[in-house]
Scaffold this motif. Sequence first.
Motif, PDB file in Angstrom:
ATOM      1  N   ALA A  46       0.825  -1.223   0.000  1.00 10.40           N
ATOM      2  CA  ALA A  46       0.000   0.000   0.000  1.00 10.40           C
ATOM      3  C   ALA A  46       0.852   1.263   0.000  1.00 10.40           C
ATOM      4  O   ALA A  46       1.868   1.342   0.697  1.00 10.40           O
ATOM      5  CB  ALA A  46      -0.916   0.010   1.223  1.00 10.40           C
ATOM      6  N   HIS A  47       0.413   2.244  -0.770  1.00 13.44           N
ATOM      7  CA  HIS A  47       1.077   3.552  -0.739  1.00 13.44           C
ATOM      8  C   HIS A  47       0.573   4.328   0.471  1.00 13.44           C
ATOM      9  O   HIS A  47      -0.542   4.108   0.950  1.00 13.44           O
ATOM     10  CB  HIS A  47       0.798   4.330  -2.037  1.00 13.44           C
ATOM     11  N   TYR A  48       1.421   5.249   0.956  1.00 10.55           N
ATOM     12  CA  TYR A  48       1.068   6.076   2.120  1.00 10.55           C
ATOM     13  C   TYR A  48      -0.200   6.904   1.916  1.00 10.55           C
ATOM     14  O   TYR A  48      -0.753   7.410   2.880  1.00 10.55           O
ATOM     15  CB  TYR A  48       2.207   7.056   2.419  1.00 10.55           C
ATOM     16  N   ASP A  63       6.608   4.472  -0.052  1.00 12.44           N
ATOM     17  CA  ASP A  63       6.528   5.415  -1.163  1.00 12.44           C
ATOM     18  C   ASP A  63       6.780   4.651  -2.463  1.00 12.44           C
ATOM     19  O   ASP A  63       6.982   3.428  -2.448  1.00 12.44           O
ATOM     20  CB  ASP A  63       7.495   6.593  -0.958  1.00 12.44           C
ATOM     21  N   SER A  64       6.793   5.374  -3.553  1.00 15.24           N
ATOM     22  CA  SER A  64       6.887   4.716  -4.862  1.00 15.24           C
ATOM     23  C   SER A  64       8.152   3.865  -5.004  1.00 15.24           C
ATOM     24  O   SER A  64       8.104   2.771  -5.573  1.00 15.24           O
ATOM     25  CB  SER A  64       6.876   5.774  -5.968  1.00 15.24           C
ATOM     26  N   LEU A  65       9.277   4.344  -4.476  1.00 11.89           N
ATOM     27  CA  LEU A  65      10.526   3.589  -4.604  1.00 11.89           C
ATOM     28  C   LEU A  65      10.465   2.313  -3.762  1.00 11.89           C
ATOM     29  O   LEU A  65      10.775   1.221  -4.243  1.00 11.89           O
ATOM     30  CB  LEU A  65      11.722   4.458  -4.170  1.00 11.89           C
ATOM     31  N   PHE A  86      -0.319   3.340 -12.297  1.00 13.81           N
ATOM     32  CA  PHE A  86       1.080   3.256 -12.752  1.00 13.81           C
ATOM     33  C   PHE A  86       1.931   2.460 -11.765  1.00 13.81           C
ATOM     34  O   PHE A  86       2.935   1.850 -12.140  1.00 13.81           O
ATOM     35  CB  PHE A  86       1.667   4.659 -13.019  1.00 13.81           C
ATOM     36  N   MET A  87       1.533   2.443 -10.493  1.00 16.62           N
ATOM     37  CA  MET A  87       2.300   1.702  -9.480  1.00 16.62           C
ATOM     38  C   MET A  87       2.097   0.187  -9.664  1.00 16.62           C
ATOM     39  O   MET A  87       3.053  -0.586  -9.587  1.00 16.62           O
ATOM     40  CB  MET A  87       1.847   2.120  -8.079  1.00 16.62           C
ATOM     41  N   ALA A  88       0.840  -0.208  -9.899  1.00 14.38           N
ATOM     42  CA  ALA A  88       0.553  -1.631 -10.117  1.00 14.38           C
ATOM     43  C   ALA A  88       1.212  -2.093 -11.417  1.00 14.38           C
ATOM     44  O   ALA A  88       1.752  -3.209 -11.501  1.00 14.38           O
ATOM     45  CB  ALA A  88      -0.954  -1.842 -10.161  1.00 14.38           C
ATOM     46  N   SER A 134      12.415  10.102 -16.633  1.00 16.48           N
ATOM     47  CA  SER A 134      10.991  10.247 -16.302  1.00 16.48           C
ATOM     48  C   SER A 134      10.726   9.848 -14.864  1.00 16.48           C
ATOM     49  O   SER A 134      11.268   8.860 -14.362  1.00 16.48           O
ATOM     50  CB  SER A 134      10.121   9.391 -17.222  1.00 16.48           C
ATOM     51  N   TYR A 135       9.861  10.643 -14.250  1.00 12.79           N
ATOM     52  CA  TYR A 135       9.361  10.356 -12.908  1.00 12.79           C
ATOM     53  C   TYR A 135       8.500   9.101 -13.016  1.00 12.79           C
ATOM     54  O   TYR A 135       7.776   8.930 -14.012  1.00 12.79           O
ATOM     55  CB  TYR A 135       8.530  11.571 -12.482  1.00 12.79           C
ATOM     56  N   ILE A 136       8.559   8.255 -12.020  1.00 15.03           N
ATOM     57  CA  ILE A 136       7.843   6.968 -12.078  1.00 15.03           C
ATOM     58  C   ILE A 136       6.329   7.147 -12.257  1.00 15.03           C
ATOM     59  O   ILE A 136       5.647   6.234 -12.729  1.00 15.03           O
ATOM     60  CB  ILE A 136       8.187   6.123 -10.828  1.00 15.03           C
ATOM     61  N   CYS A 150      12.944   7.803 -12.297  1.00 13.03           N
ATOM     62  CA  CYS A 150      13.307   8.204 -10.936  1.00 13.03           C
ATOM     63  C   CYS A 150      12.042   8.323 -10.097  1.00 13.03           C
ATOM     64  O   CYS A 150      10.930   8.325 -10.638  1.00 13.03           O
ATOM     65  CB  CYS A 150      14.054   9.541 -10.939  1.00 13.03           C
ATOM     66  N   THR A 151      12.221   8.366  -8.794  1.00 10.83           N
ATOM     67  CA  THR A 151      11.095   8.654  -7.900  1.00 10.83           C
ATOM     68  C   THR A 151      11.504   9.890  -7.098  1.00 10.83           C
ATOM     69  O   THR A 151      12.649  10.356  -7.207  1.00 10.83           O
ATOM     70  CB  THR A 151      10.801   7.490  -6.925  1.00 10.83           C
ATOM     71  N   SER A 152      10.613  10.366  -6.238  1.00 12.11           N
ATOM     72  CA  SER A 152      10.979  11.563  -5.476  1.00 12.11           C
ATOM     73  C   SER A 152      12.060  11.243  -4.441  1.00 12.11           C
ATOM     74  O   SER A 152      12.762  12.138  -3.989  1.00 12.11           O
ATOM     75  CB  SER A 152       9.743  12.184  -4.823  1.00 12.11           C
ATOM     76  N   VAL A 197      -3.048  17.251  -6.934  1.00 13.63           N
ATOM     77  CA  VAL A 197      -3.125  17.311  -5.464  1.00 13.63           C
ATOM     78  C   VAL A 197      -2.091  18.302  -4.912  1.00 13.63           C
ATOM     79  O   VAL A 197      -2.396  19.124  -4.049  1.00 13.63           O
ATOM     80  CB  VAL A 197      -2.873  15.901  -4.863  1.00 13.63           C
ATOM     81  N   HIS A 198      -0.888  18.239  -5.456  1.00 12.22           N
ATOM     82  CA  HIS A 198       0.194  19.066  -4.911  1.00 12.22           C
ATOM     83  C   HIS A 198       0.194  20.493  -5.459  1.00 12.22           C
ATOM     84  O   HIS A 198       0.898  21.352  -4.941  1.00 12.22           O
ATOM     85  CB  HIS A 198       1.542  18.376  -5.153  1.00 12.22           C
ATOM     86  N   GLU A 199      -0.578  20.726  -6.521  1.00 13.25           N
ATOM     87  CA  GLU A 199      -0.635  22.073  -7.105  1.00 13.25           C
ATOM     88  C   GLU A 199      -1.683  22.956  -6.453  1.00 13.25           C
ATOM     89  O   GLU A 199      -1.713  24.150  -6.699  1.00 13.25           O
ATOM     90  CB  GLU A 199      -0.981  21.953  -8.594  1.00 13.25           C
ATOM     91  N   HIS A 290      -7.810   9.891  -6.936  1.00 10.53           N
ATOM     92  CA  HIS A 290      -7.464   8.611  -7.580  1.00 10.53           C
ATOM     93  C   HIS A 290      -7.089   7.578  -6.528  1.00 10.53           C
ATOM     94  O   HIS A 290      -7.604   6.460  -6.514  1.00 10.53           O
ATOM     95  CB  HIS A 290      -6.301   8.810  -8.555  1.00 10.53           C
ATOM     96  N   MET A 291      -6.192   7.963  -5.635  1.00 13.65           N
ATOM     97  CA  MET A 291      -5.767   7.048  -4.570  1.00 13.65           C
ATOM     98  C   MET A 291      -6.968   6.597  -3.734  1.00 13.65           C
ATOM     99  O   MET A 291      -7.069   5.447  -3.327  1.00 13.65           O
ATOM    100  CB  MET A 291      -4.778   7.758  -3.635  1.00 13.65           C
ATOM    101  N   LYS A 292      -7.883   7.557  -3.504  1.00 14.06           N
ATOM    102  CA  LYS A 292      -8.985   7.270  -2.599  1.00 14.06           C
ATOM    103  C   LYS A 292     -10.135   6.515  -3.282  1.00 14.06           C
ATOM    104  O   LYS A 292     -11.160   6.250  -2.655  1.00 14.06           O
ATOM    105  CB  LYS A 292      -9.475   8.577  -1.943  1.00 14.06           C
TER     106      LYS A 292
HETATM  107  P1  13P Z   1       6.352   9.326  -3.536  1.00 20.68           P
HETATM  108  O1  13P Z   1       5.645   8.045  -3.292  1.00 20.68           O
HETATM  109  O2  13P Z   1       7.617   9.126  -4.309  1.00 20.68           O
HETATM  110  O3  13P Z   1       6.566  10.138  -2.311  1.00 20.68           O
HETATM  111  O4  13P Z   1       5.401  10.190  -4.520  1.00 20.68           O
HETATM  112  C1  13P Z   1       4.185  10.674  -4.089  1.00 20.68           C
HETATM  113  C2  13P Z   1       3.107  10.541  -5.081  1.00 20.68           C
HETATM  114  O5  13P Z   1       2.536  11.490  -5.535  1.00 20.68           O
HETATM  115  C3  13P Z   1       2.712   9.234  -5.475  1.00 20.68           C
HETATM  116  O6  13P Z   1       1.669   9.316  -6.356  1.00 20.68           O
END
Ligand code: 13P
Length: 338
Positions: A46-48, A63-65, A86-88, A134-136, A150-152, A197-199, A290-292
Motif C-alpha cells: 500500500a502507498h502512504y 513510497d513509490s521507490l 502506474f504503481m501496479a 521520467s518520474y515513475i 526516478c522517484t521523489s 493534489v500538490h498544485e 485517484h488514490m482514494k
Molecule cells: P512518492 O511516493 O515518491 O513520495 O510520490 C508521491 C506521489 O505522488 C505518489 O503518487
Amino acid sequence: MSDINIAEAKINLEKKGFLDLGIDPTMDVFAEIERLKKEKNAIVLAHYYQEPDIQDVADYIGDSLGLAQQAEKTQADIIVFAGVHFMAETAKILNPSKKVLLPDLKAGCSLADSAPADLFRKFKEKHPDHLVVSYINCTADIKALSDIICTSSNAEKIIESIPVDQPILFAPDKNLGAYLNKKTGRNMLLWNGACMVHEIFSLEKITKLKTRHPNAKLIAHPECEDPLLRMADYIGSTTQLLKYTQQDNGSEYIVATETGILHQMQKASPEKHFIPAPPDNSCACNDCPHMKLNTLEKLYLCMEYEAPEILMEEQLRLAAKKPIDRMLEISRAAGLIG
Ligand code: 13P
Ligand code: SF4
C-alpha cells in the motif's frame, strides 16, 4: 454471492473499474483479507496515500521507490497493489510471473495523464540529443520512451549520476523538475505536467496557519509548486517526510502532501501534532481522488475474485523495464535501497 451476480460484475468490470458486488455488512473484512492472504499466498502493498484502514491491513506501506522494490523481490504468488494504476503496472513490469491486482482500475493519476505517449514521442524526437529521465508517475508507454526512471526519493541522485554536459529532458512533473534544476544546478528541459493534489495548496491559508501555529514546521513534497517549496522548512518524498517527523525535535508540523501520510506520522509520533496543509478550495485537507478510489471493500473483492488484474504486452513490458532497472541499479549504488 450467486454465480450470476459474479458473472455480471465481471462483465461490467471494465466499465466500472472494479467488481461492483455487495458485501455482507456483518462480515469482518479485515479478517477476510487476512484469510485470503494466507490461502492465496498474497501480499498487500500500500502507498502512504491510501485510506488508514487499507494501510492497517497492508504487509508493506511505502513510497513509490519502496513499493517498486518490494514488488520486485516478493515471493508471493499474488501482489495486491493498493495504490494507483502506474504503481501496479510497475509491479507487473518488475515481476511478471506474479498476478498483480488493483482494487480499482480507474485509480489513475493526473500526473501520468498529463503525458500522453503520442505527444511525448514527438517532443522527444525534437530533442534527439537529450537523455530522457521520467518520474515513475507515468504510464508504461512513457517509461518505454525513457532512458532512466526516478522517484521523489532518488531523483537527485539519479540526476547527479548523469554527466553534467549531457542535456536532459525531464517528464512529466514540471514542479519536481524545477526543484531538481534548482538543487542540482542543471537546466533540464521540462515537460509541462503536474499533480492536481500538490498544485492546489493555498499559500494564503498556509500563511495564516503558520501565524496561528508559530512553532509548526512546514514540510512539503517536491511535487508542490515553487512558491510553497520556498516557504518549506523541509522538502522530501513521502518516506523522507515521515522519517523527518520521527527524527526532528519539533512538535508541530503543517504537512503539504496528500493527507494519507498523516496516519503513519501520527502512529509513529503520537505526541506530535500534524496539520494537513489546506488546499485552495472549501476542503480542510487534501485527498488524491485517484488514490482514494480504492476502499477496503474493493480490496477484499479483488482478492476474493482475483480481478481486476494488471496485464501487459511483453514487448512493452521489456521496453519499460530497462529504465526502471537502471533506476534501481543507481539507487543501489547510491545506498538508497538494499
Ligand atoms: P512518492 O511516493 O515518491 O513520495 O510520490 C508521491 C506521489 O505522488 C505518489 O503518487
Ligand atoms: Fe498522481 Fe498526484 Fe494522486 Fe500521486 S497524488 S497519484 S501524483 S494525482
